[in-house]
Design a protein around this motif. Structure first.
Motif, PDB file in Angstrom:
ATOM      1  N   ALA A   1       0.832  -1.203   0.000  1.00  0.00           N
ATOM      2  CA  ALA A   1       0.000   0.000   0.000  1.00  0.00           C
ATOM      3  C   ALA A   1       0.867   1.253   0.000  1.00  0.00           C
ATOM      4  CB  ALA A   1      -0.922  -0.002   1.217  1.00  0.00           C
ATOM      5  N   PHE A   2       1.916   1.233   0.784  1.00  0.00           N
ATOM      6  CA  PHE A   2       2.820   2.380   0.829  1.00  0.00           C
ATOM      7  C   PHE A   2       3.455   2.625  -0.540  1.00  0.00           C
ATOM      8  CE2 PHE A   2       7.099   4.169   1.433  1.00  0.00           C
ATOM      9  CZ  PHE A   2       6.771   5.363   2.063  1.00  0.00           C
ATOM     10  N   ASN A   3       3.870   1.571  -1.197  1.00  0.00           N
ATOM     11  CA  ASN A   3       4.489   1.709  -2.515  1.00  0.00           C
ATOM     12  C   ASN A   3       3.498   2.279  -3.537  1.00  0.00           C
ATOM     13  OD1 ASN A   3       7.011   0.763  -1.713  1.00  0.00           O
ATOM     14  ND2 ASN A   3       6.469  -1.370  -2.098  1.00  0.00           N
ATOM     15  N   GLN A   4       2.220   1.922  -3.389  1.00  0.00           N
ATOM     16  CA  GLN A   4       1.196   2.483  -4.266  1.00  0.00           C
ATOM     17  C   GLN A   4       1.089   3.994  -4.060  1.00  0.00           C
ATOM     18  OE1 GLN A   4      -1.830  -1.147  -3.466  1.00  0.00           O
ATOM     19  NE2 GLN A   4      -2.714   0.502  -4.678  1.00  0.00           N
ATOM     20  N   LEU A   5       1.128   4.412  -2.814  1.00  0.00           N
ATOM     21  CA  LEU A   5       1.042   5.842  -2.507  1.00  0.00           C
ATOM     22  C   LEU A   5       2.260   6.591  -3.038  1.00  0.00           C
ATOM     23  CD1 LEU A   5      -0.338   5.585   1.139  1.00  0.00           C
ATOM     24  CD2 LEU A   5      -1.549   6.544  -0.831  1.00  0.00           C
ATOM     25  N   VAL A   6       3.434   6.010  -2.849  1.00  0.00           N
ATOM     26  CA  VAL A   6       4.654   6.638  -3.346  1.00  0.00           C
ATOM     27  C   VAL A   6       4.584   6.814  -4.858  1.00  0.00           C
ATOM     28  CG1 VAL A   6       7.135   6.311  -3.700  1.00  0.00           C
ATOM     29  CG2 VAL A   6       6.124   5.863  -1.457  1.00  0.00           C
ATOM     30  N   THR A   7       4.123   5.792  -5.549  1.00  0.00           N
ATOM     31  CA  THR A   7       3.999   5.863  -7.011  1.00  0.00           C
ATOM     32  C   THR A   7       3.042   6.972  -7.423  1.00  0.00           C
ATOM     33  OG1 THR A   7       4.484   3.504  -7.276  1.00  0.00           O
ATOM     34  CG2 THR A   7       3.317   4.595  -9.086  1.00  0.00           C
ATOM     35  N   ALA A   8       1.909   7.055  -6.747  1.00  0.00           N
ATOM     36  CA  ALA A   8       0.904   8.064  -7.088  1.00  0.00           C
ATOM     37  C   ALA A   8       1.443   9.481  -6.905  1.00  0.00           C
ATOM     38  CB  ALA A   8      -0.343   7.866  -6.226  1.00  0.00           C
ATOM     39  N   TYR A   9       2.134   9.703  -5.792  1.00  0.00           N
ATOM     40  CA  TYR A   9       2.624  11.049  -5.490  1.00  0.00           C
ATOM     41  C   TYR A   9       3.934  11.386  -6.194  1.00  0.00           C
ATOM     42  CZ  TYR A   9      -0.968  11.823  -1.959  1.00  0.00           C
ATOM     43  OH  TYR A   9      -2.170  12.011  -1.326  1.00  0.00           O
ATOM     44  N   SER A  10       4.475  10.444  -6.945  1.00  0.00           N
ATOM     45  CA  SER A  10       5.753  10.666  -7.626  1.00  0.00           C
ATOM     46  C   SER A  10       5.604  10.786  -9.131  1.00  0.00           C
ATOM     47  CB  SER A  10       6.728   9.521  -7.301  1.00  0.00           C
ATOM     48  OG  SER A  10       6.948   9.412  -5.913  1.00  0.00           O
ATOM     49  N   SER A  11       4.391  10.896  -9.618  1.00  0.00           N
ATOM     50  CA  SER A  11       4.189  10.987 -11.058  1.00  0.00           C
ATOM     51  C   SER A  11       4.819  12.269 -11.600  1.00  0.00           C
ATOM     52  CB  SER A  11       2.694  10.938 -11.403  1.00  0.00           C
ATOM     53  OG  SER A  11       2.008  12.023 -10.818  1.00  0.00           O
ATOM     54  N   SER A  12       5.206  12.237 -12.857  1.00  0.00           N
ATOM     55  CA  SER A  12       5.999  13.315 -13.450  1.00  0.00           C
ATOM     56  C   SER A  12       5.244  14.633 -13.587  1.00  0.00           C
ATOM     57  CB  SER A  12       6.517  12.884 -14.826  1.00  0.00           C
ATOM     58  OG  SER A  12       5.429  12.588 -15.687  1.00  0.00           O
ATOM     59  N   ASP A  13       3.921  14.590 -13.550  1.00  0.00           N
ATOM     60  CA  ASP A  13       3.139  15.813 -13.708  1.00  0.00           C
ATOM     61  C   ASP A  13       2.904  16.532 -12.380  1.00  0.00           C
ATOM     62  OD1 ASP A  13       1.561  13.751 -12.781  1.00  0.00           O
ATOM     63  OD2 ASP A  13      -0.246  14.412 -13.847  1.00  0.00           O
TER      64      ASP A  13
ATOM     65  N   SER B   1     -10.152  10.559  -4.888  1.00  0.00           N
ATOM     66  CA  SER B   1      -9.194  10.283  -3.806  1.00  0.00           C
ATOM     67  C   SER B   1      -9.877   9.587  -2.643  1.00  0.00           C
ATOM     68  CB  SER B   1      -8.545  11.592  -3.339  1.00  0.00           C
ATOM     69  OG  SER B   1      -7.720  12.141  -4.340  1.00  0.00           O
ATOM     70  N   ALA B   2     -11.117  10.010  -2.339  1.00  0.00           N
ATOM     71  CA  ALA B   2     -11.884   9.366  -1.266  1.00  0.00           C
ATOM     72  C   ALA B   2     -12.193   7.917  -1.637  1.00  0.00           C
ATOM     73  CB  ALA B   2     -13.175  10.138  -1.005  1.00  0.00           C
ATOM     74  N   ASP B   3     -12.547   7.696  -2.903  1.00  0.00           N
ATOM     75  CA  ASP B   3     -12.831   6.334  -3.360  1.00  0.00           C
ATOM     76  C   ASP B   3     -11.575   5.457  -3.278  1.00  0.00           C
ATOM     77  OD1 ASP B   3     -15.407   7.155  -3.895  1.00  0.00           O
ATOM     78  OD2 ASP B   3     -15.086   7.389  -6.046  1.00  0.00           O
ATOM     79  N   TYR B   4     -10.452   6.050  -3.645  1.00  0.00           N
ATOM     80  CA  TYR B   4      -9.168   5.346  -3.574  1.00  0.00           C
ATOM     81  C   TYR B   4      -8.868   4.941  -2.125  1.00  0.00           C
ATOM     82  CZ  TYR B   4      -4.184   4.535  -4.750  1.00  0.00           C
ATOM     83  OH  TYR B   4      -2.941   3.990  -4.964  1.00  0.00           O
ATOM     84  N   ALA B   5      -9.075   5.879  -1.210  1.00  0.00           N
ATOM     85  CA  ALA B   5      -8.839   5.605   0.211  1.00  0.00           C
ATOM     86  C   ALA B   5      -9.757   4.496   0.712  1.00  0.00           C
ATOM     87  CB  ALA B   5      -9.054   6.875   1.031  1.00  0.00           C
ATOM     88  N   LEU B   6     -11.018   4.561   0.312  1.00  0.00           N
ATOM     89  CA  LEU B   6     -11.985   3.545   0.717  1.00  0.00           C
ATOM     90  C   LEU B   6     -11.529   2.158   0.282  1.00  0.00           C
ATOM     91  CD1 LEU B   6     -14.751   2.521   1.704  1.00  0.00           C
ATOM     92  CD2 LEU B   6     -15.699   3.216  -0.511  1.00  0.00           C
ATOM     93  N   GLU B   7     -11.120   2.042  -0.959  1.00  0.00           N
ATOM     94  CA  GLU B   7     -10.712   0.734  -1.483  1.00  0.00           C
ATOM     95  C   GLU B   7      -9.434   0.232  -0.816  1.00  0.00           C
ATOM     96  OE1 GLU B   7      -9.518  -1.363  -5.772  1.00  0.00           O
ATOM     97  OE2 GLU B   7     -10.453   0.621  -5.723  1.00  0.00           O
ATOM     98  N   LEU B   8      -8.430   1.092  -0.715  1.00  0.00           N
ATOM     99  CA  LEU B   8      -7.156   0.640  -0.181  1.00  0.00           C
ATOM    100  C   LEU B   8      -7.238   0.345   1.318  1.00  0.00           C
ATOM    101  CD1 LEU B   8      -3.658   1.825  -1.183  1.00  0.00           C
ATOM    102  CD2 LEU B   8      -4.182   1.505   1.221  1.00  0.00           C
ATOM    103  N   LEU B   9      -7.870   1.234   2.076  1.00  0.00           N
ATOM    104  CA  LEU B   9      -7.973   1.018   3.522  1.00  0.00           C
ATOM    105  C   LEU B   9      -8.853  -0.180   3.842  1.00  0.00           C
ATOM    106  CD1 LEU B   9      -8.250   4.713   4.808  1.00  0.00           C
ATOM    107  CD2 LEU B   9      -6.269   3.188   4.933  1.00  0.00           C
ATOM    108  N   SER B  10      -9.873  -0.416   3.029  1.00  0.00           N
ATOM    109  CA  SER B  10     -10.706  -1.610   3.221  1.00  0.00           C
ATOM    110  C   SER B  10      -9.879  -2.874   3.020  1.00  0.00           C
ATOM    111  CB  SER B  10     -11.886  -1.594   2.250  1.00  0.00           C
ATOM    112  OG  SER B  10     -12.756  -0.521   2.510  1.00  0.00           O
TER     113      SER B  10
END
Length: 220
Positions: free
Chosen positions: A31-43, A94-103
């Motif tokens: 899960a942490f690696n998923q977050l790192v990837t999301a926040y590290s995108s080139s844009d 983002s809320a939907d993403y949190a719901l899925e990952l935290l679940s």
């Protein structure tokens, strides 16, 4: 090296937040690696891991005002996980993403419901008078407004890069509208600490940016 150190610091923070829930270590790492990837995108230029780090640090300072510190910390992690400057539904996604990952991590439904509500409140950056958790999250998210002139200038530059698809004239008009809405509020911040110590600096920085935008305005 800075990025590696930041990632290690954030991973430690992530582990501490998950610790009370007994989350499987492998699942937590994934899960942490998923977050790192999301926040590290080139844009991304401002809404990066550095921003999450700053928000989490501010939440730590303001934690005395919270009712559910863990939910606020989770919301910090996820509030910008989906960030597309050409979209209008980033907060919902983002809320939907949190719901899925935290679940998937087995976090309690009550905690997740609080987290998703906190994320949705970042859309308008408004909080009810008795919603102390939202107040802390929003103050932490907007703490950059009260940054030093050097850090604020860096923030302004990074935001502009995230909107580099917008023409200069259009960006100036849109950005001024956003900034002026904050200035028209009776207060930008909610927590007593930020109201007393950060509010004057935030208003000064915003006013200076508006002056800068006015000086840069060009007619196409």
């Amino acid at each position: 090296m800075f990025t590696e150190n930041l990632t290690r610091i954030l991973f430690s923070n992530w582990q501490r937040t998950l610790q009370p829930f007994g989350v499987d270590e492998v699942a937590a790492d994934k899960a942490f690696n998923q977050l790192v990837t999301a926040y590290s995108s080139s844009d991304r230029h401002y809404h990066t891991l550095k921003h999450i780090h700053h928000v989490l640090n501010m939440i730590e300072i303001l934690q005395g005002y919270t009712n559910n510190l863990t939910a606020v910390q989770f919301a910090a992690w996820f509030h910008d996980v989906v960030y597309d400057t050409q979209a209008k539904d980033n907060e919902q996604k983002s809320a939907d993403y949190a719901l899925e990952l935290l679940s998937s991590l087995g976090i309690s439904e009550d905690t997740i419901a609080t987290v998703t509500n906190l994320i949705l409140n970042t859309k308008e950056h408004q909080a009810a008078v008795d919603d102390f958790d939202s107040q802390v999250l929003l103050d932490a998210d907007l703490a950059i407004f009260a940054a030093s002139p050097v850090d604020y200038t860096e923030y302004v530059y990074a935001i502009r890069k995230e909107y580099d698809w917008v023409s200069k004239a259009e960006y100036i008009v849109g950005r001024r509208q956003v900034l002026e809405r904050f200035l028209k509020r009776s207060h930008i911040y909610f927590t007593p600490l930020m109201l007393e110590f950060a509010e004057p600096f935030a208003r000064s920085n915003i006013q200076e940016e508006i002056k800068y935008l006015a000086s840069e305005y060009v007619f196409d």
